[in-house]
Design a protein around this motif. Structure first.
Motif, PDB file in Angstrom:
ATOM      1  N   ARG A 139       0.841  -1.196   0.000  1.00  0.00           N
ATOM      2  CA  ARG A 139       0.000   0.000   0.000  1.00  0.00           C
ATOM      3  C   ARG A 139       0.877   1.247   0.000  1.00  0.00           C
ATOM      4  NH1 ARG A 139       0.362   2.451   4.775  1.00  0.00           N
ATOM      5  NH2 ARG A 139       0.512   1.254   6.707  1.00  0.00           N
ATOM      6  N   CYS A 186       1.692   6.580   4.090  1.00  0.00           N
ATOM      7  CA  CYS A 186       0.926   7.702   4.613  1.00  0.00           C
ATOM      8  C   CYS A 186       1.680   8.246   5.824  1.00  0.00           C
ATOM      9  CB  CYS A 186      -0.511   7.313   4.947  1.00  0.00           C
ATOM     10  SG  CYS A 186      -0.691   6.226   6.368  1.00  0.00           S
ATOM     11  N   ASN A 187       1.365   9.451   6.210  1.00  0.00           N
ATOM     12  CA  ASN A 187       2.119  10.105   7.276  1.00  0.00           C
ATOM     13  C   ASN A 187       2.089   9.326   8.599  1.00  0.00           C
ATOM     14  OD1 ASN A 187       3.213  12.221   5.797  1.00  0.00           O
ATOM     15  ND2 ASN A 187       1.344  13.431   5.993  1.00  0.00           N
ATOM     16  N   ASN A 188       1.073   8.523   8.823  1.00  0.00           N
ATOM     17  CA  ASN A 188       1.013   7.703  10.045  1.00  0.00           C
ATOM     18  C   ASN A 188       2.108   6.644  10.078  1.00  0.00           C
ATOM     19  OD1 ASN A 188      -1.215   9.130  10.931  1.00  0.00           O
ATOM     20  ND2 ASN A 188      -2.676   7.614  10.182  1.00  0.00           N
ATOM     21  N   ASP A 189       2.742   6.380   8.925  1.00  0.00           N
ATOM     22  CA  ASP A 189       3.796   5.372   8.831  1.00  0.00           C
ATOM     23  C   ASP A 189       5.180   5.933   9.163  1.00  0.00           C
ATOM     24  OD1 ASP A 189       2.024   3.359   7.807  1.00  0.00           O
ATOM     25  OD2 ASP A 189       2.123   4.366   5.848  1.00  0.00           O
ATOM     26  N   VAL A 223       3.794  12.031  -0.813  1.00  0.00           N
ATOM     27  CA  VAL A 223       2.444  12.574  -0.711  1.00  0.00           C
ATOM     28  C   VAL A 223       2.109  13.438  -1.921  1.00  0.00           C
ATOM     29  CG1 VAL A 223       0.961  14.106   0.655  1.00  0.00           C
ATOM     30  CG2 VAL A 223       2.362  12.387   1.795  1.00  0.00           C
ATOM     31  N   ASP A 275       5.853   3.091  -1.645  1.00  0.00           N
ATOM     32  CA  ASP A 275       4.893   2.058  -1.287  1.00  0.00           C
ATOM     33  C   ASP A 275       5.539   1.127  -0.284  1.00  0.00           C
ATOM     34  OD1 ASP A 275       2.910   3.107  -2.917  1.00  0.00           O
ATOM     35  OD2 ASP A 275       3.506   1.911  -4.641  1.00  0.00           O
TER      36      ASP A 275
END
Length: 158
Positions: free
Chosen positions: A9, A12-15, A52, A59
């Motif tokens: 996937r 995203c910033n949470n990663d 982003v 990925d």
């Protein structure tokens, strides 16, 4: 080992925390490059911003809900900080956690990036690597005998 629950996937910033851990391991252990935490933070923030904004997508490959690797790729264009072959797909970085190497995850995430690049109209893909030639050959890349003007590593093409 049979790997189940594997998926890929977008970053995203949470990663960010997990990504910084992987990227630090990539630099420090795979390349034996000493990097300060401050410099690592700056590099990872730049990578995240480029991902982003879709200049250089990142990925992630996940196994049993654990982030175990990443791939950074792009279509070379003057807006990126690397544009050696305008219009070509370029695999910039790939990393798989050492515990999971040899299980086909590298080939899986490379195939994923290739599919994404081809879907965006790319006809050719290249990368630079001073090691892992056998891996890249297994993925269908051929060493060209040319060297990158940017990092001076051998160029592989598909």
């Amino acid at each position: 080992m049979i790997l189940e629950n594997v998926y890929i996937r977008p970053f995203c910033n949470n990663d960010m925390c997990d990504f910084k851990g992987m990227f630090g391991d990539y630099f420090r252990n795979d390349f034996n490059i000493e990097i300060s935490d401050i410099k690592l933070d700056a590099i990872c923030l730049e990578i995240a911003d480029n991902s982003v904004s879709e200049i250089t997508p990142v990925d992630l490959i996940i196994v049993h809900e654990e982030l175990v690797g990443f791939i950074c790729y792009q279509i070379d264009n003057p807006n990126s900080d690397w544009c050696e072959r305008e219009g070509w797909g370029f695999i910039r970085e790939i990393y798989i956690n050492r515990r999971f190497r040899g299980e086909g995850l590298g080939a899986k995430i490379v195939a994923h990036a290739e599919k994404e690049l081809y879907a965006k109209g790319v006809e050719h893909i290249y990368l630079t690597s001073d090691e892992a030639g056998e891996f890249w050959s297994l993925c269908g890349y051929e060493k060209t005998g040319k060297f990158s003007d940017i990092n001076h590593d051998p160029i592989y093409e598909k």
